[in-house]
Design an enzyme around this catalytic site. Structure first.
Site, short mmCIF file in Angstrom:
data_model
loop_
_atom_site.label_atom_id
_atom_site.label_comp_id
_atom_site.label_asym_id
_atom_site.label_seq_id
_atom_site.Cartn_x
_atom_site.Cartn_y
_atom_site.Cartn_z
N HIS A 253 0.83 -1.20 0.00
CA HIS A 253 0.00 0.00 0.00
C HIS A 253 0.87 1.25 0.00
O HIS A 253 1.90 1.31 0.67
CB HIS A 253 -0.89 0.03 1.25
CG HIS A 253 -1.96 -1.02 1.25
ND1 HIS A 253 -2.84 -1.17 2.29
CD2 HIS A 253 -2.29 -1.96 0.33
CE1 HIS A 253 -3.68 -2.16 2.01
NE2 HIS A 253 -3.36 -2.67 0.84
N TYR B 211 -8.30 4.25 8.94
CA TYR B 211 -8.35 4.58 10.37
C TYR B 211 -9.46 5.62 10.53
O TYR B 211 -9.40 6.67 9.92
CB TYR B 211 -7.04 5.21 10.85
CG TYR B 211 -5.90 4.26 11.03
CD1 TYR B 211 -5.12 3.85 9.94
CD2 TYR B 211 -5.56 3.78 12.29
CE1 TYR B 211 -4.05 2.99 10.11
CE2 TYR B 211 -4.48 2.91 12.47
CZ TYR B 211 -3.74 2.52 11.37
OH TYR B 211 -2.67 1.66 11.54
N PRO C 179 -2.34 -1.02 19.52
CA PRO C 179 -2.19 -1.41 18.11
C PRO C 179 -2.39 -0.27 17.10
O PRO C 179 -2.08 -0.46 15.92
CB PRO C 179 -3.27 -2.48 17.92
CG PRO C 179 -4.26 -2.24 19.01
CD PRO C 179 -3.49 -1.67 20.16
N LYS D 58 2.71 -0.85 15.37
CA LYS D 58 4.15 -0.88 15.64
C LYS D 58 4.66 -2.16 16.31
O LYS D 58 5.86 -2.42 16.28
CB LYS D 58 4.53 0.32 16.53
CG LYS D 58 4.52 1.65 15.79
CD LYS D 58 5.65 1.68 14.77
CE LYS D 58 5.56 2.88 13.85
NZ LYS D 58 6.43 2.80 12.69
N TYR E 77 5.22 6.32 10.61
CA TYR E 77 4.40 5.13 10.35
C TYR E 77 5.17 4.10 9.52
O TYR E 77 5.07 2.89 9.76
CB TYR E 77 3.11 5.53 9.63
CG TYR E 77 2.04 4.47 9.67
CD1 TYR E 77 0.93 4.59 10.51
CD2 TYR E 77 2.13 3.33 8.88
CE1 TYR E 77 -0.05 3.61 10.55
CE2 TYR E 77 1.16 2.34 8.92
CZ TYR E 77 0.07 2.49 9.76
OH TYR E 77 -0.89 1.52 9.80
C1 PHB Z 1 -4.20 -5.15 11.04
O1 PHB Z 1 -4.24 -5.29 9.81
O2 PHB Z 1 -4.45 -6.10 11.82
C2 PHB Z 1 -3.85 -3.83 11.61
C3 PHB Z 1 -3.58 -2.77 10.77
C4 PHB Z 1 -3.28 -1.53 11.31
C5 PHB Z 1 -3.22 -1.37 12.68
C6 PHB Z 1 -3.47 -2.44 13.53
C7 PHB Z 1 -3.79 -3.68 12.98
O3 PHB Z 1 -2.91 -0.16 13.21
#
Ligand code: PHB
Ligand code: APR
Length: 410
Positions: free
Chosen positions: A76, A207, A298, A302, A390
């Site tokens: 991505h 997000y 999460p 990270k 990130y």
């Molecule tokens: C996930 O794909 O499980 C995932 C992606 C982004 C995050 C946390 C988990 O910030």
């Protein structure tokens, strides 16, 4: 009778940290044994994160673990940030001059490394019981365990790597006073995560801040979605039948003209959220890596990336120590890792508090969250700060070349 053995590095835990460490050490000609209390099937099925920094991808490729990752990983350019019903794309590749993120589940990384280790004839002991470490103040620490067949083992090690996660035994085995600081923060919410037989309704991860709480739309494959909802920390999962989960996801993630594809829920669980850092990450010849030393919430993805960064540094430091007799990198290991850990802890804590909403939240807090999000999607400087943090920090290397490795991550 107890079997007495020797190895250079005794590794506790076959999560991504322990497995990758044993693989990297092997590439450098350092032998190790990995002792894990769960079964191989359990380790390969445990649902965890799945978002890799480009620096993590490059390290795995360089270590010969990029085959399936390159074939099946979803690369991505960036992420979507959603708030106030608007969805904005943040293009990390463009903002960082080429860095990206890849969706490839932790379960798949674990399977790939286990397969590679077994093909190389590695000593991986699954379903071990009574695992303990001792003689940490001696030159040769001891790792003890009972194998799956009931045979007791005593392994004399030159170093022990504690890769046994937050609930493991190695951190707790450090004598009183050995850890200088243990810092912790808990958050009043958790994530209800689902794995669903539903093609993702987005090309990149979303997000989303919503007045009802945070939501995240991620994926595993073009057929399987991975989605999360913020719920109270002590939430009872039985209050969330599948229909309610989909309805709430649809509500929080809604934007004009966009549809959420639903499907059978394959798995669901609630994860609590905490920040935790234990320092230093070393006590004499015991080195902590990954979740054994630090936990992040999460948001920001990270956890896995930090575990990989730790073991890249640790493999290098241990190779230099055990193969070349030089202790400089082993001495620098903890400080080197903790700089990255605190950068990531800040990112995760900042993203978490910017995007989660507690019931009855002060409107002042909500306006601050929205102002920060608006800033991120309108200011190139603000977006670049997010993109740099990130997608990863300095390149990860495992070659025992001190000049190349131990530069600041900043
Ligand atoms: C996930 O794909 O499980 C995932 C992606 C982004 C995050 C946390 C988990 O910030
Ligand atoms: N003896 C042997 N093994 C143990 C013991 C013990 N007493 N206690 C725990 N373990 C094992 C666990 O069963 C697990 O397989 O240690 C392993 C630790 O693995 P992880 O928890 O996956 O931790 P780590 O390898 O550091 O990876 C960090 O995992 O929690 C996620 O988000 C985190 O993605 C990040 C990654």
């Amino acid at each position: 009778m107890t079997v007495k053995q020797r190895t250079q590095v005794g590794i506790v835990g076959a999560g991504p940290a322990g497995l990758l460490l044993s693989h990297l050490l092997d590439l450098a000609g350092v032998d190790s044994i990995v002792v894990e209390n769960r079964s191989r099937a359990y380790c390969e099925a445990r649902q965890r994160a799945g978002m890799l920094e480009s620096t993590t991808v490059e390290l795995l490729r360089a270590a010969g673990l990029g085959g399936r990752l390159d074939a099946e990983g979803l690369e991505h350019d960036g992420i979507y940030l959603q708030f106030a019903g608007e969805r904005h794309h943040v293009n990390f590749r463009e903002l960082t001059g080429g860095r990206w993120v890849t969706i490839y589940a932790q379960t798949e990384i674990v399977k790939d490394i286990i397969q590679a280790r077994l093909a190389d004839g590695a000593a991986l002991e699954f379903e071990a019981s009574g695992v303990s470490v001792a003689d940490l103040d001696a030159d040769r620490p001891m790792l003890r365990y009972t194998d799956a067949a009931g045979q007791r083992h005593e392994v004399t090690c030159e170093a022990i790597a504690g890769c046994d996660g937050f609930h493991g035994i190695t951190r707790r085995s450090i004598p009183r006073g050995g850890l200088r600081t243990v810092t912790e923060r808990t958050y009043p919410y958790g994530w209800l995560g689902i794995l669903a037989q539903a093609p993702p309704s987005t090309d990149e991860v979303i997000y989303c801040r919503h007045d009802n709480g945070f939501a995240l739309h991620s994926m595993r494959t073009p057929q399987i979605g991975r989605l999360y909802l913020q719920v109270p920390a002590d939430e009872d999962i039985n209050r969330w039948p599948d229909d309610r989960i989909w309805a709430e996801l649809r509500h929080r993630l809604a934007t004009p003209g966009w549809e959420l594809t639903t499907g059978p829920v394959l798995e669901k669980s609630i994860t609590s959220m905490r920040s935790f850092v234990a320092a230093p990450m070393r006590y004499r010849n015991l080195f902590l890596a990954g979740d054994a030393a630090h936990i992040v919430p999460p948001t920001g993805a990270k956890g896995l990336n930090l575990a990989v960064a730790d073991v890249a540094a640790l493999a290098t430091a241990l190779t230099r120590l055990l193969r070349d007799g030089q202790s400089d990198l082993a001495d620098a290991y903890s400080d080197h890792c903790l700089e990255r850990v605190w950068r990531a802890t800040h990112l995760a804590c900042w993203m978490t508090t910017m995007m989660h909403v507690v019931p009855g939240q002060d409107p002042f807090e909500s306006e601050l969250q929205l102002a920060q999000l608006r800033n991120l999607v309108t200011s190139r400087a603000a977006a670049t700060m997010l993109a740099e943090n990130y997608t990863g920090y300095a390149p990860l290397r495992y070659a025992p070349d001190p000049a190349a490795l131990w530069t600041s991550v900043a």
